[in-house]
Design an enzyme around this catalytic site. Structure first.
Site, PDB file in Angstrom:
ATOM      1  N   SER A   1     -64.785  33.047  59.307  1.00 41.20           N
ATOM      2  CA  SER A   1     -63.153  33.836  59.200  1.00 41.20           C
ATOM      3  C   SER A   1     -62.919  34.638  60.362  1.00 41.20           C
ATOM      4  CB  SER A   1     -63.119  34.856  57.855  1.00 41.20           C
ATOM      5  OG  SER A   1     -62.827  33.716  56.876  1.00 41.20           O
TER       6      SER A   1
ATOM      7  N   LYS B   1     -58.318  44.626  59.729  1.00 44.47           N
ATOM      8  CA  LYS B   1     -57.962  43.403  58.637  1.00 44.47           C
ATOM      9  C   LYS B   1     -57.901  44.512  57.170  1.00 44.47           C
ATOM     10  CE  LYS B   1     -60.018  39.207  56.921  1.00 44.47           C
ATOM     11  NZ  LYS B   1     -61.024  38.089  56.976  1.00 44.47           N
TER      12      LYS B   1
ATOM     13  N   SER C   1     -60.090  33.323  57.498  1.00 45.96           N
ATOM     14  CA  SER C   1     -59.169  34.315  57.071  1.00 45.96           C
ATOM     15  C   SER C   1     -58.512  35.513  57.713  1.00 45.96           C
ATOM     16  CB  SER C   1     -59.787  34.960  55.448  1.00 45.96           C
ATOM     17  OG  SER C   1     -60.932  35.579  56.219  1.00 45.96           O
TER      18      SER C   1
END
Ligand code: ZN
Lengths: 487, 474
Positions: free
Chosen positions: A178, A79, A154
């Site tokens: 997330s 990420k 996210s």
């Protein structure tokens, strides 16, 4: 060597040990998969091919030299908020364009130590603020199951790349859901570890008291293997906790019995407005666990209804300070001004997206003199109550079952105009972040429109072992995780 | 109407830690800019603070030495403000639960003992150093994140003299405690001064003005005096003081408005989620308490009671820790405390101030002084010659015995040589001889001087005196 990209960590690890393939083979195959699919999916922000192949070569050499580790030679997508030395770390924000990380996050160092291949950087909502990856400033990511739909957020890129077989596994971060929510939306397995289990050093902070790094994988066993690699006390993170790291991967065997296990069902988690298809899939999953021998008990989490309000006060308050460092002075974007104040204003106005600005302003407001007691202080008190709810519930059960989200993945643009509606997506995931315990998201079905549905298995503090065991038993006796999107 | 001033001080002291407050970078004064930095003290994304335990020890010890209670539970907070000297744009500090609470000190102000009370001492991190050059501002983050304590007094002082005596005392204690060098020129001790003025007899304090960030005692004195004067004049002319933050301009000797109350920062303090609260175990505190050094007041008593020094000497010697330590080192090599004290208060202090150097920079070692005193006590050299040797070594270095030998400074006590000089002096100076014999004993000093002159200072004065008396009284 075809189709290596479709395999799991567990399967590839066996092949690698048996000498049936090399890490270079795997990475080469994954890179072709990215070439073939990422144009449509848009999970990746950057892929450094040469670097990935170099790491794969090193992993193969290490194996020849006698090194053995379940993660050795396995490519993992990262990420874009985790610092990897020498790579960009944009958090999908314009304000960090041009920034190159000067150091490795602790989880990155651990992955390197285990011999994993750092594959590339995947998209996310800007600074992890969002539930659909639509708040990303530097890329657009689609749900592999339906490209018109959001991948969740996210950690949308982290979930989408695993679901699309563009990575064997990935790292995400979970502040209010997330990891779990995009995993549910994309039909992957997502783990939010107990706060303090995994070091946050090198994770660009959104809300420091809530953030945890965790794996997104194709199976529960893979989740266990990758999590085990990430865990442990870190002297660089004062909030990391010194607890023994159990052999999470090894404990998951062919034994799928849940005999003697008490699973709690919180009535408050089947909320109004929940998609009946989602509710049915989860209730079916509960029945399935019962058939595996688990005893189902009712539990109550009465303060869960305050979680969204509490979350959006605490998370934004912490974020308002955490994001203050992006000021154009030392790194990233800079728009000059006649004095520091003007430089800040210009840089931050141009550098941050709408949602990030909204949350900074909200967080600044709740901490302001005269409002602190009414918002921040009160939110902290309610947070304690939410935590007590879980403490009480775990006196009567070993794990709690619930949906991850009230609905499956929705169409892009459907909620972008209504942030409040988007915030409500987090209603079933935020309580766990506020309480600090752990939770796992496991595929448990599909809607009639063909979108994946996630089952949330919530555990007590440092009970990852338990929720992995439940998840593994469920997964091994169902077929949902074997479904693949047709891209 | 008569007015009185009320003064409180917020004194920032940089601690002598091996590394910064929340990272492992070192601090080195005058180092190449931005060479002692890391992701944490530069506020890079993802970097986290880790508490420096030595800073906690030094802060607790400072608290113990200043009579504070050590808070059994203290915590960290973020103080939010945007400025390039703060990399994260928030400072990690302690808002409502500081490490040390209360405290009081007894300080002598112009001969009178006064008690000043403290509100608290809290631990925080230092800011970076900004330099403004033509058309640009430069930031050096070497100092960013270094360990800094803030010692907050109550508004309990009423004059510049009070404030200066208090600060001098705090500085002395910090040096004795090994907590900070308090080198003001290096910015290791800086104070914010809060001043208000009210009519005598009024209960409530007047509107408070804060003068920020001063490091020189002289400037602080001037600023306080200017400010008391300014506020008093304002009130006397029927005006009112505005609560504000002011700066001090040393060139003009004036304070000036920096920020008014309307523009005051809202720092939006909230608990620092990246750090755990501080709870120092009782056992640890006990240990630290047992390690506390002897303070100047205690040393003074010891110098008087055990070494037999006059109170005055003991006070002068202990005023500065470096001097006191030097004295103690010399006492390892001699028993003659008064002689060591005389040399330090006399020759040493004169030479240090003439040449503007620190006692630590003196080429003369404590052992050298002990040896000089030994030579004097053994009557090998005169006290005057001893002073000369002292100055030579102070300037050039060297060994007392070798210098005495090389320069032929040993004094003459040999009777035959002395007798020659004495006879000569008596024969050539009939008038003082007459006067002495007529009952003026002081006249013998002139003859004495003649003998010393003839011996070029090497005659043993005691022996000369004895010989002259023998001859004249006969
Ligand atoms: Zn540093």
């Amino acid at each position: 060597m075809a189709e290596l990209h479709k395999l799991t960590i567990t399967e590839l690890s066996e092949k690698l040990s048996a000498g049936e393939c090399t890490s270079v083979d795997i990475v080469t195959d994954i890179l072709s998969s990215i070439d073939a699919r990422d144009g449509a999916v848009g999970a990746y922000l950057t892929v450094d091919r040469d670097d990935a192949l170099d790491q794969a070569k090193m992993a193969d050499e290490a194996r020849t030299a006698g090194k053995a580790s379940p993660m050795l030679g396995i490519p993992v997508a990262i990420k874009d908020l985790l610092n990897v030395k020498g790579q960009p770390c944009t958090c999908s924000s314009k304000v960090l364009e041009g920034y190159t990380a000067p150091y490795d996050a602790t989880v990155i160092a651990k992955l390197r130590e285990a011999g994993a291949v750092l594959l590339g950087r995947v998209n996310m909502d800007e600074f992890a603020m969002g539930s659909s990856t639509e708040n990303a400033a530097l890329g657009k990511t689609s749900n592999p199951w339906n490209l018109d739909h959001v991948p969740g957020g996210s950690s949308g890129g982290s979930a989408a790349c695993v679901a699309a077989d563009e990575a064997i596994a990935s790292l995400g971060s979970d502040t209010g859901g997330s990891i779990r929510q995009p995993a549910a939306f994309c039909g992957s397995v997502g783990m939010k570890p107990t706060y303090g289990r995994v070091s946050r050093y090198g994770l660009t902070a959104f809300a420091s008291s809530l953030d945890q790094i965790g794996p997104i994988t194709k199976t529960v066993k893979d989740s266990a293997i990758l999590l085990e690699t990430l865990c442990g006390l870190d002297p660089m993170d004062s909030s990391s906790i010194d607890v023994e790291v159990p052999a999470l991967g090894e404990q998951l065997t062919d034994d799928t019995s849940l005999e003697g296990m008490k699973l709690g069902l919180p009535k408050e988690y089947f909320v109004e407005g929940m998609d009946p298809e989602v509710e049915k899939a989860v209730r079916d999953a509960v029945e399935h666990c019962k058939s595996l021998g688990a005893e189902i008990v009712d539990v109550s989490l009465p303060n869960a209804k305050y979680a969204i309000a509490v979350y959006y006060i605490i998370a934004t308050a912490e974020a308002s300070a955490n994001l203050a460092r992006f000021d154009g002075i030392r790194y990233g974007m800079r728009l000059d001004g006649k004095d520091p104040a003007e430089l800040y204003a210009k840089t931050r106005s141009a550098g941050f997206g709408q949602e990030v600005k909204r949350r900074i302003i909200l967080g600044t407001y709740v901490l302001s003199s005269g409002y602190y007691d009414a918002y921040y202080l009160k939110a902290q008190k309610v947070r304690t109550l939410i935590r007590s709810d879980f403490t009480e519930a775990f006196k009567t059960c070993d794990a709690i079952l619930s949906p991850v989200t009230p609905t499956a993945a929705y169409k892009k643009g459907e909620k972008t105009d209504d942030p409040l509606k988007m915030y409500l997506d987090d209603i079933l995931t935020t309580p766990v972040n506020l309480a600090g315990n752990c939770a796992l998201s496991v595929p448990c079905g599909f809607t009639s429109a063909g979108m994946p549905i996630g089952l949330q298995i919530i555990g007590d503090d440092f009970q990852e072992e338990t929720i992995l065991k439940v998840g593994h038993a469920y997964e091994q006796t169902t077929e949902w995780h074997k479904e693949r999107p047709s891209l | 109407m008569k007015y009185e001033a009320t003064i409180g001080l917020e004194t920032h002291v940089m601690q002598k830690t091996n590394s910064k407050m929340f990272c492992s970078c070192k601090y080195e004064y005058g180092a190449e800019p931005n060479t002692h930095v890391c992701p944490t003290c530069l506020g890079y994304p993802g970097a986290l603070p880790v508490m420096n335990e030595m800073a906690i020890e030094l802060c607790c010890k400072a608290g113990m030495l200043l009579g504070c209670e050590i808070n059994p539970y203290s915590k960290w907070d973020r103080k939010n403000y945007f400025y390039p000297d703060m990399a994260k744009n928030y400072q990690i500090t302690q808002a409502d639960e500081p490490l040390c609470i209360g405290g009081q000190v007894e300080v002598e102000v112009e001969g009178e003992m006064k008690t000043f009370t403290l509100e608290r001492i809290h631990q925080e991190e230092n800011a970076a150093k900004n330099t403004h050059v033509a058309g640009a501002s430069l930031v050096d983050y070497n100092r960013a994140g270094t360990a800094l304590m803030e010692i907050v007094s109550n508004p309990c002082m009423s004059s510049a003299e009070d404030a200066l005596a208090y600060m001098a005392y705090v500085k002395q204690i910090m040096q004795y405690g090994g907590i900070s060098n308090c080198d003001q020129e290096k910015g290791q001790m800086r104070s914010d001064v809060n001043i208000s003025v009210r009519p005598i007899g009024q209960k409530e304090l007047g509107e408070k003005v804060e003068i920020k960030n001063m490091n020189s005692f002289a400037f602080i004195k001037d600023a306080i005096e200017y400010e008391i004067d300014r506020q008093t004049t304002l009130l006397e002319s029927g005006g009112s003081v505005v609560q504000e933050t002011r700066g001090y301009d040393p060139d003009r000797g004036e304070t000036f408005t920096q920020r008014t109350k309307e523009n005051a920062h809202d720092y939006r303090y909230f608990p620092e989620p990246d750090l755990m609260p501080v709870q120092v175990p009782e056992e640890q505190l006990k240990q630290w308490r047992s390690e506390l050094p002897e303070l100047p007041a205690q040393r003074q008593v010891r110098y008087v009671e055990q070494l037999g020094l006059p109170e005055y000497d003991a006070g002068v010697l202990t005023a500065d820790m470096a001097t006191s330590d030097w004295f103690e080192q010399a006492m390892q090599h001699t028993k003659n405390a008064k002689a060591v004290s005389n040399f330090i208060m006399g020759e040493m202090m004169r030479l240090l101030s003439e040449q503007n150097v620190e006692i630590s920079e003196s080429k003369l070692t404590p052992e050298n002084l002990a040896e000089i005193i030994e030579l004097i006590d053994a009557k090998i050299i005169s006290t005057g010659a001893g002073k000369q040797v002292f100055e030579m070594i102070f300037n050039e270095g060297g060994e007392p015995k070798i210098i005495v030998e090389e320069k032929g400074m040993a004094q003459v006590s040999d009777d035959s040589a002395l007798e020659g000089w004495a006879d000569e002096a008596i024969a050539s100076n009939p008038q003082p001889v007459e006067e002495y014999k007529a009952g003026n004993p002081a006249s013998i000093n002139f003859l004495m001087g003649q003998v010393m002159k003839a011996s070029r200072g090497k005659a043993n004065p005691g022996a000369v005196m004895q010989m002259l008396k023998q001859k004249l009284d006969a």
